[in-house]
Motif scaffolding. Structure first.
Motif, PDB file in Angstrom:
ATOM      1  N   VAL A   3       3.931  16.546  -3.240  1.00 43.86           N
ATOM      2  CA  VAL A   3       4.783  17.634  -3.747  1.00 43.86           C
ATOM      3  C   VAL A   3       5.909  17.910  -2.761  1.00 43.86           C
ATOM      4  N   VAL A   4       5.563  18.081  -1.487  1.00 42.38           N
ATOM      5  CA  VAL A   4       6.564  18.384  -0.448  1.00 42.38           C
ATOM      6  C   VAL A   4       7.641  17.311  -0.384  1.00 42.38           C
ATOM      7  N   ASN A   5       7.261  16.064  -0.669  1.00 46.64           N
ATOM      8  CA  ASN A   5       8.201  14.955  -0.573  1.00 46.64           C
ATOM      9  C   ASN A   5       8.799  14.544  -1.919  1.00 46.64           C
ATOM     10  N   GLY A   6       8.606  15.360  -2.946  1.00 48.84           N
ATOM     11  CA  GLY A   6       9.298  15.180  -4.214  1.00 48.84           C
ATOM     12  C   GLY A   6       8.756  14.110  -5.155  1.00 48.84           C
ATOM     13  N   LEU A   7       7.559  13.605  -4.916  1.00 52.53           N
ATOM     14  CA  LEU A   7       7.004  12.581  -5.802  1.00 52.53           C
ATOM     15  C   LEU A   7       6.122  13.168  -6.908  1.00 52.53           C
ATOM     16  N   VAL A   8       5.637  14.362  -6.692  1.00 56.68           N
ATOM     17  CA  VAL A   8       4.803  15.075  -7.658  1.00 56.68           C
ATOM     18  C   VAL A   8       5.307  16.504  -7.712  1.00 56.68           C
ATOM     19  N   MET A   9       5.228  17.118  -8.884  1.00 57.55           N
ATOM     20  CA  MET A   9       5.612  18.522  -8.982  1.00 57.55           C
ATOM     21  C   MET A   9       4.462  19.342  -9.538  1.00 57.55           C
ATOM     22  N   VAL A  10       4.438  20.608  -9.146  1.00 53.73           N
ATOM     23  CA  VAL A  10       3.461  21.544  -9.680  1.00 53.73           C
ATOM     24  C   VAL A  10       4.049  22.103 -10.967  1.00 53.73           C
ATOM     25  N   ALA A  11       3.279  22.015 -12.034  1.00 48.50           N
ATOM     26  CA  ALA A  11       3.706  22.577 -13.321  1.00 48.50           C
ATOM     27  C   ALA A  11       3.280  24.037 -13.325  1.00 48.50           C
ATOM     28  N   ASP A  12       4.211  24.907 -12.984  1.00 44.76           N
ATOM     29  CA  ASP A  12       3.896  26.332 -12.903  1.00 44.76           C
ATOM     30  C   ASP A  12       3.735  26.888 -14.313  1.00 44.76           C
ATOM     31  N   THR A  13       2.486  27.175 -14.682  1.00 49.56           N
ATOM     32  CA  THR A  13       2.204  27.723 -16.012  1.00 49.56           C
ATOM     33  C   THR A  13       1.648  29.131 -15.908  1.00 49.56           C
ATOM     34  N   GLY A  14       1.754  29.720 -14.728  1.00 48.95           N
ATOM     35  CA  GLY A  14       1.245  31.068 -14.528  1.00 48.95           C
ATOM     36  C   GLY A  14      -0.112  31.043 -13.857  1.00 48.95           C
ATOM     37  N   PRO A  15      -0.831  32.179 -13.917  1.00 46.28           N
ATOM     38  CA  PRO A  15      -2.137  32.269 -13.260  1.00 46.28           C
ATOM     39  C   PRO A  15      -3.125  31.249 -13.816  1.00 46.28           C
TER      40      PRO A  15
END
Length: 182
Positions: A74-86
């Motif tokens: 994530v920090v290096n831009g290869l994966v992202m967190v899908a922010d869907t809430g709690p």
């Protein structure tokens, strides 16, 4: 045929190694395996789902290792967190910056293109702040649930879904076909 499959596997491995190196990461075995599993699985995956996919491949990694690898990807831009809430954290391969729509009825998580296409795509009215990311989460009923309701001739009561949370493995890989959902 075996040689061709091996060649394709070697080529894929080489591409993953190159992507990790371009991102400034060493191509360790856990990083290669986790990145490969995420890309092949597509969609939005929880850590539990990722652990299940790894086990199905015969790979046993400690949960802490999986979290550490995901954090570095994530920090290096290869994966992202899908922010869907709690709730549980969902991750996905980082192909392009985008936002998410969460269906209150079936729990589906759908990708929504970002108009700007890069982060941060929004700036708050907060003098002196440095923003590096903005995520938008839309909530409502997905096109499939709207169409299903229309075909069933039912009227949707928006208040009935208030507070509903996504659950189970319902992401943009497909909707649940369970008919016992309200």
């Amino acid at each position: 045929m075996t040689r061709r499959i091996g060649h394709e596997t070697d080529h894929r491995q080489s591409l993953l190694v190159e992507r990790l190196r371009r991102a400034g990461l060493r191509a360790t075995r856990p990083r290669l395996i986790i990145l490969d599993v995420l890309e092949r699985a597509s969609g939005h995956r929880s850590i539990d789902e990722l652990m299940d996919l790894l086990r199905a491949r015969g790979v046993r990694l400690p949960r802490a290792t999986v979290y550490n690898v995901i954090r570095s990807l994530v920090v290096n831009g290869l994966v992202m967190v899908a922010d869907t809430g709690p709730g549980r954290m969902l991750v996905e391969p980082a192909q392009s910056w985008h936002h998410h729509f969460v269906c209150r009825q079936c729990g589906a998580v759908l990708d929504v293109a970002c108009v700007v296409g890069a982060k941060p795509c929004l700036q708050p009215d907060l003098p002196g702040a440095e923003v590096d990311e903005a995520q938008v989460i839309w909530r409502g009923r997905c096109p499939r649930c709207v169409e299903k309701s229309r075909l069933e001739g039912g009227q949707h009561d928006p208040g009935a879904d208030r507070g509903a949370r996504p659950s189970g493995d319902r992401t943009n890989r497909g909707h649940s076909d369970r008919s016992d959902r309200p």
